[in-house]
Design a protein around this motif. Structure first.
Motif, PDB file in Angstrom:
ATOM      1  N   ASN A 178       0.832  -1.219   0.000  1.00 17.07           N
ATOM      2  CA  ASN A 178       0.000   0.000   0.000  1.00 17.07           C
ATOM      3  C   ASN A 178       0.855   1.252   0.000  1.00 17.07           C
ATOM      4  N   LYS A 179       1.930   1.218   0.795  1.00 16.72           N
ATOM      5  CA  LYS A 179       2.758   2.426   0.933  1.00 16.72           C
ATOM      6  C   LYS A 179       3.556   2.710  -0.337  1.00 16.72           C
ATOM      7  N   ALA A 180       4.010   1.659  -1.009  1.00 16.95           N
ATOM      8  CA  ALA A 180       4.733   1.865  -2.270  1.00 16.95           C
ATOM      9  C   ALA A 180       3.777   2.407  -3.338  1.00 16.95           C
ATOM     10  N   ILE A 181       2.558   1.905  -3.339  1.00 20.77           N
ATOM     11  CA  ILE A 181       1.560   2.394  -4.304  1.00 20.77           C
ATOM     12  C   ILE A 181       1.210   3.853  -3.990  1.00 20.77           C
ATOM     13  N   ASP A 182       1.043   4.174  -2.703  1.00 20.04           N
ATOM     14  CA  ASP A 182       0.752   5.567  -2.297  1.00 20.04           C
ATOM     15  C   ASP A 182       1.836   6.502  -2.824  1.00 20.04           C
ATOM     16  N   ARG A 183       3.088   6.111  -2.617  1.00 18.87           N
ATOM     17  CA  ARG A 183       4.213   6.956  -3.026  1.00 18.87           C
ATOM     18  C   ARG A 183       4.213   7.168  -4.533  1.00 18.87           C
ATOM     19  N   TRP A 184       4.016   6.088  -5.276  1.00 18.73           N
ATOM     20  CA  TRP A 184       4.040   6.152  -6.739  1.00 18.73           C
ATOM     21  C   TRP A 184       2.913   7.058  -7.268  1.00 18.73           C
ATOM     22  N   MET A 185       1.744   6.939  -6.665  1.00 19.21           N
ATOM     23  CA  MET A 185       0.610   7.752  -7.110  1.00 19.21           C
ATOM     24  C   MET A 185       0.842   9.230  -6.810  1.00 19.21           C
ATOM     25  N   LEU A 186       1.399   9.493  -5.629  1.00 19.61           N
ATOM     26  CA  LEU A 186       1.671  10.877  -5.250  1.00 19.61           C
ATOM     27  C   LEU A 186       2.753  11.482  -6.151  1.00 19.61           C
ATOM     28  N   ALA A 187       3.838  10.728  -6.359  1.00 19.14           N
ATOM     29  CA  ALA A 187       4.971  11.235  -7.148  1.00 19.14           C
ATOM     30  C   ALA A 187       4.557  11.530  -8.584  1.00 19.14           C
ATOM     31  N   ASN A 188       3.714  10.661  -9.144  1.00 21.80           N
ATOM     32  CA  ASN A 188       3.343  10.814 -10.556  1.00 21.80           C
ATOM     33  C   ASN A 188       1.985  11.500 -10.740  1.00 21.80           C
ATOM     34  N   GLN A 189       1.424  11.951  -9.624  1.00 22.06           N
ATOM     35  CA  GLN A 189       0.116  12.640  -9.640  1.00 22.06           C
ATOM     36  C   GLN A 189      -0.941  11.806 -10.367  1.00 22.06           C
ATOM     37  N   ILE A 190      -1.061  10.574  -9.913  1.00 22.37           N
ATOM     38  CA  ILE A 190      -2.037   9.656 -10.513  1.00 22.37           C
ATOM     39  C   ILE A 190      -3.330   9.719  -9.718  1.00 22.37           C
ATOM     40  N   ASP A 191      -4.405   9.898 -10.433  1.00 23.12           N
ATOM     41  CA  ASP A 191      -5.724   9.993  -9.819  1.00 23.12           C
ATOM     42  C   ASP A 191      -6.116   8.625  -9.241  1.00 23.12           C
ATOM     43  N   ALA A 192      -6.429   8.614  -7.952  1.00 21.57           N
ATOM     44  CA  ALA A 192      -6.746   7.351  -7.269  1.00 21.57           C
ATOM     45  C   ALA A 192      -8.010   6.698  -7.802  1.00 21.57           C
ATOM     46  N   THR A 193      -8.836   7.478  -8.511  1.00 22.62           N
ATOM     47  CA  THR A 193     -10.115   6.913  -8.975  1.00 22.62           C
ATOM     48  C   THR A 193      -9.991   6.275 -10.372  1.00 22.62           C
ATOM     49  N   THR A 194      -8.818   6.344 -10.981  1.00 13.90           N
ATOM     50  CA  THR A 194      -8.686   5.730 -12.309  1.00 13.90           C
ATOM     51  C   THR A 194      -8.751   4.203 -12.186  1.00 13.90           C
ATOM     52  N   ARG A 195      -9.151   3.578 -13.265  1.00 17.43           N
ATOM     53  CA  ARG A 195      -9.261   2.118 -13.295  1.00 17.43           C
ATOM     54  C   ARG A 195      -7.900   1.467 -13.018  1.00 17.43           C
ATOM     55  N   LEU A 196      -6.842   2.030 -13.591  1.00 19.29           N
ATOM     56  CA  LEU A 196      -5.507   1.462 -13.409  1.00 19.29           C
ATOM     57  C   LEU A 196      -5.104   1.491 -11.931  1.00 19.29           C
TER      58      LEU A 196
END
Lengths: 213, 99
Positions: free
Chosen positions: B33-51
């Protein structure tokens, strides 16, 4: 619902660093929604009794390095399980972690698009390999640096390279720390042969140790 | 999926698919979870996307499989093992579509 809670790992060895977390074990009667699996390793009473009878490395780890934090009735479940069965699969387990190392080493040499994950897996393989080796040869060491604490059989390795592997593990599991650079990945890739040689030597030692048990 | 090395392979395969895309800031380093959190924050990935949702579900499923609190022969264990494989294909489709 009944549960026992234990701390285990580095905190019980007094090895505390800014990077270290506290490993918590919850022993439950089954699925118990109170325990967040991000924070606790959750095992049922039955499963722990089973791994005790298997003599698994995790049973030995808990047996040697755990502290009771909470008991519903003053009982200490893990102590009551007694000494785990003898650990007899060191050679097989070391072979398994050697295979894990080899998979990641191949991926790094092939310039994988996920180098941090592969570096992290190498750290895991080296650590677990060393832990199983140490347990199999009678001097168990469960620390993150077990590979560096095997006396004459220690992995002799640049501390910079080992530091890169350790950082990768933290990035992969806890998502913290500075990202690994391409140069750092390259420095580890160049040192893979040293790790492989160390593992191959210890595989022979641990197999012969088991033969004479 | 009940073998430790198999679960590492499953994680590797998913990461290889996700990291086929060149992320602006950081690759995805792991499926915790924490690695995914970091990656999403760093790349500004919307948490609601299907991916993002698929990756989160795959990470949870692998974590479940690694957590020995469940008997490995339960139906849920088998179901989640199969789910990881299905999720990998879904993630691949999402990545291919996003090129």
């Amino acid at each position: 619902m009944m549960a026992h809670i234990y701390a285990f790992g580095s905190v019980c060895r007094g090895e505390v660093t800014p990077e270290s977390d506290v490993d918590l074990l919850a022993v439950t009667q089954g699925i118990d929604q109170r325990f967040n699996s991000d924070l606790y390793s959750v095992y049922s009473y039955a499963r722990l009794a089973e791994i005790w009878s298997e003599g698994s490395p995790f049973a030995w780890h808990l047996s040697l390095e755990s502290r009771l934090l909470y008991s519903p009735d003053n009982s200490d479940f893990l102590r009551e399980l007694g000494v785990p069965a003898a650990y007899t699969s060191a050679a097989r387990d070391c072979q398994k972690f050697f295979a894990l190392f080899a998979g990641s080493a191949n991926a790094l040499r092939a310039r994988t698009n996920s180098p941090v994950f592969e570096l992290s897996t190498i750290f895991l393989a080296v650590r677990n390999f060393a832990t199983c080796y140490s347990l199999g040869t009678g001097l168990p060491d469960f620390s993150r640096h077990s590979a560096l604490r095997l006396g004459a059989n220690s992995l002799v390795f640049s501390s910079d390279v080992f530091g890169v592997l350790e950082r990768a593990r933290l990035l992969c599991t806890r998502g913290v720390g500075a990202m690994i650079s391409q140069d750092e990945t390259a420095s580890v890739t160049l040192a893979l042969g040293e790790i492989e040689g160390w593992m191959r030597t210890l595989l022979i030692t641990v197999a012969s140790h088991e033969r004479f048990q | 999926m009940n073998d430790f090395n198999n679960r590492i392979d499953a994680q590797r395969n998913i990461l290889r698919i996700v990291n086929k895309r060149h992320w602006r800031v950081e690759e995805l380093s792991g499926l915790s979870n924490k690695a995914i959190d970091r990656w999403m924050l760093a790349n500004q990935i919307d948490a609601t996307t299907r991916l993002a949702e698929l990756i989160r579900v795959a990470g949870r499923a692998l974590f479940f499989l690694a957590n020995k609190s469940q008997e490995q022969v339960t139906d849920e264990y088998k179901h989640r093992s199969q789910a990881v494989v299905a999720l990998m294909y879904e993630i691949e489709i999402e990545i291919e579509c996003s090129y």
